[in-house]
Scaffold this active site. Structure first.
Site, PDB file in Angstrom:
ATOM      1  N   ASP A  10       0.879  -1.170   0.000  1.00  0.00           N
ATOM      2  CA  ASP A  10       0.000   0.000   0.000  1.00  0.00           C
ATOM      3  C   ASP A  10       0.922   1.227   0.000  1.00  0.00           C
ATOM      4  OD1 ASP A  10      -2.364   1.579   0.256  1.00  0.00           O
ATOM      5  OD2 ASP A  10      -2.007   1.790   2.405  1.00  0.00           O
ATOM      6  N   SER A  11       0.323   2.407  -0.085  1.00  0.00           N
ATOM      7  CA  SER A  11       1.128   3.630  -0.017  1.00  0.00           C
ATOM      8  C   SER A  11       1.608   3.909   1.411  1.00  0.00           C
ATOM      9  CB  SER A  11       0.284   4.810  -0.502  1.00  0.00           C
ATOM     10  OG  SER A  11      -0.877   4.918   0.311  1.00  0.00           O
ATOM     11  N   CYS A  73      -4.499  -1.747  -1.605  1.00  0.00           N
ATOM     12  CA  CYS A  73      -4.676  -0.313  -1.849  1.00  0.00           C
ATOM     13  C   CYS A  73      -5.785  -0.157  -2.886  1.00  0.00           C
ATOM     14  CB  CYS A  73      -3.368   0.262  -2.377  1.00  0.00           C
ATOM     15  SG  CYS A  73      -3.509   1.925  -3.015  1.00  0.00           S
ATOM     16  N   GLU A 152      -2.746   8.442   8.364  1.00  0.00           N
ATOM     17  CA  GLU A 152      -1.284   8.339   8.491  1.00  0.00           C
ATOM     18  C   GLU A 152      -0.797   9.095   9.734  1.00  0.00           C
ATOM     19  OE1 GLU A 152       1.140   6.689   6.503  1.00  0.00           O
ATOM     20  OE2 GLU A 152      -0.548   5.756   5.488  1.00  0.00           O
ATOM     21  N   CYS A 182     -11.099   2.596   0.358  1.00  0.00           N
ATOM     22  CA  CYS A 182      -9.668   2.870   0.564  1.00  0.00           C
ATOM     23  C   CYS A 182      -9.289   2.112   1.825  1.00  0.00           C
ATOM     24  CB  CYS A 182      -9.453   4.368   0.758  1.00  0.00           C
ATOM     25  SG  CYS A 182      -7.832   4.799   1.445  1.00  0.00           S
ATOM     26  N   HIS A 184      -7.241   2.653   4.068  1.00  0.00           N
ATOM     27  CA  HIS A 184      -7.030   3.451   5.283  1.00  0.00           C
ATOM     28  C   HIS A 184      -8.336   3.631   6.075  1.00  0.00           C
ATOM     29  CE1 HIS A 184      -3.239   4.681   3.343  1.00  0.00           C
ATOM     30  NE2 HIS A 184      -2.866   5.213   4.487  1.00  0.00           N
TER      31      HIS A 184
HETATM   32  N1  DGL Z   1      -4.790   3.043   1.080  1.00  0.00           N
HETATM   33  C1  DGL Z   1      -4.876   3.544  -0.221  1.00  0.00           C
HETATM   34  C2  DGL Z   1      -6.153   3.223  -0.919  1.00  0.00           C
HETATM   35  O1  DGL Z   1      -6.718   2.194  -0.569  1.00  0.00           O
HETATM   36  C3  DGL Z   1      -4.131   4.764  -0.622  1.00  0.00           C
HETATM   37  C4  DGL Z   1      -4.454   6.090  -0.010  1.00  0.00           C
HETATM   38  C5  DGL Z   1      -3.523   7.124  -0.571  1.00  0.00           C
HETATM   39  O2  DGL Z   1      -2.320   6.874  -0.621  1.00  0.00           O
HETATM   40  O3  DGL Z   1      -4.019   8.175  -0.994  1.00  0.00           O
HETATM   41  O4  DGL Z   1      -6.606   3.876  -1.800  1.00  0.00           O
END
Ligand code: DGL
Length: 258
Positions: A10-11, A73, A152, A182, A184
């Protein structure tokens, strides 16, 4: 039995919500996790850029002889999965198809909301896949660009998180289900549930974990099995947030992904 590790990326910390669910269901699996913190956030980047980053991440994980790769992600799944599947032989699993299949097979939703990053919503991948599977479903898309950076920072249960979520979800009519598109966003699940008590909240990590349970060749229990978490930039809040998500201290290493 296949004792090779599972690779995932993931990011940033978001993919750990998927990692956590996989560990609950499949504790014998070894996981190599890559957080591309140097390039966070993915949600505001172009499709071409996301494809390049996804290729780099996959190539990094392939060096660990992984048996499959999970794109933990939503942004990379929605914009790069199709392209990278054409390039690599290793099985690559995103968060969208297993979730759409799960909904199609188990639920009768008429109104589904999707919260995701700007890039994911712009790609329209969730809506296309859901409508393909369930033709009469109504979809409500909401991009939520502030949430991943807040996650984050570990701002997932304070007043700012509550106000931000409230502002985003006021867009939705009454929904049968809300997909956290997402990875997150499950970190905000408690707050979202408080505002939407009658709506099913879909955490894609849980769906992916069940999908793997039924579809992969599993590893056998090994005492020496250790997961590894790699980051492309250590100058971030990852460790603090990761400790909270995983409920234990984690060992993290710095890497360069080319
Ligand atoms: N967790 C990520 C997603 O599912 C990326 C969020 C990001 O880096 O903007 O989209």
């Amino acid at each position: 039995m296949d004792n090779r590790p599972i690779g995932m990326f993931d990011s940033g910390v978001g993919g750990l919500t998927v990692y956590r669910e996989i560990k609950k269901k499949l504790p014998n699996e070894q996981i190599i996790y890559l957080g591309d913190t140097k390039e966070f956030p993915y949600g505001s980047k172009s499709k071409q850029n996301i494809i390049e980053l996804t290729k780099n991440n996959i190539e990094f994980l392939l060096e660990y002889d992984v048996k499959l790769i999970i794109i933990a992600c939503g942004t990379a799944t929605s914009q790069a999965l199709k392209e990278v599947r054409k390039i690599y032989k290793v099985p690559i699993i995103g968060i969208i198809d297993p979730t759409v299949n799960y909904i199609k097979q188990n639920k009768q939703y008429k109104n589904i909301g999707i919260m995701a990053t700007r890039g994911t919503i712009k790609s329209n991948t969730w809506e296309k896949s859901l409508k393909n599977a369930i033709p009469d479903v109504k979809i409500y898309n909401k991009e939520c660009p502030l949430l991943a950076p807040m996650a984050e920072e570990g701002w997932v249960d304070n007043e700012i998180a509550k106000l931000t979520i409230k502002e985003y979800i006021k867009y939705f009519p009454k929904l049968d289900a809300l997909i956290l598109g997402c990875t997150h966003y499950p970190l905000f699940e408690k707050i979202i549930k408080e505002y939407m008590p009658d709506t099913d909240i879909i955490n894609t990590g849980k769906v992916i974990a069940s999908f793997l349970e039924n579809n992969i060749e599993k590893a056998e229990l090994s005492k020496n099995m250790q997961d590894h978490i790699y980051l492309t930039d250590m100058e971030c809040n990852f460790i603090t947030v990761a400790n909270k998500i995983l409920n234990s201290p984690v060992e993290i290493k710095d890497v360069e992904v080319k």
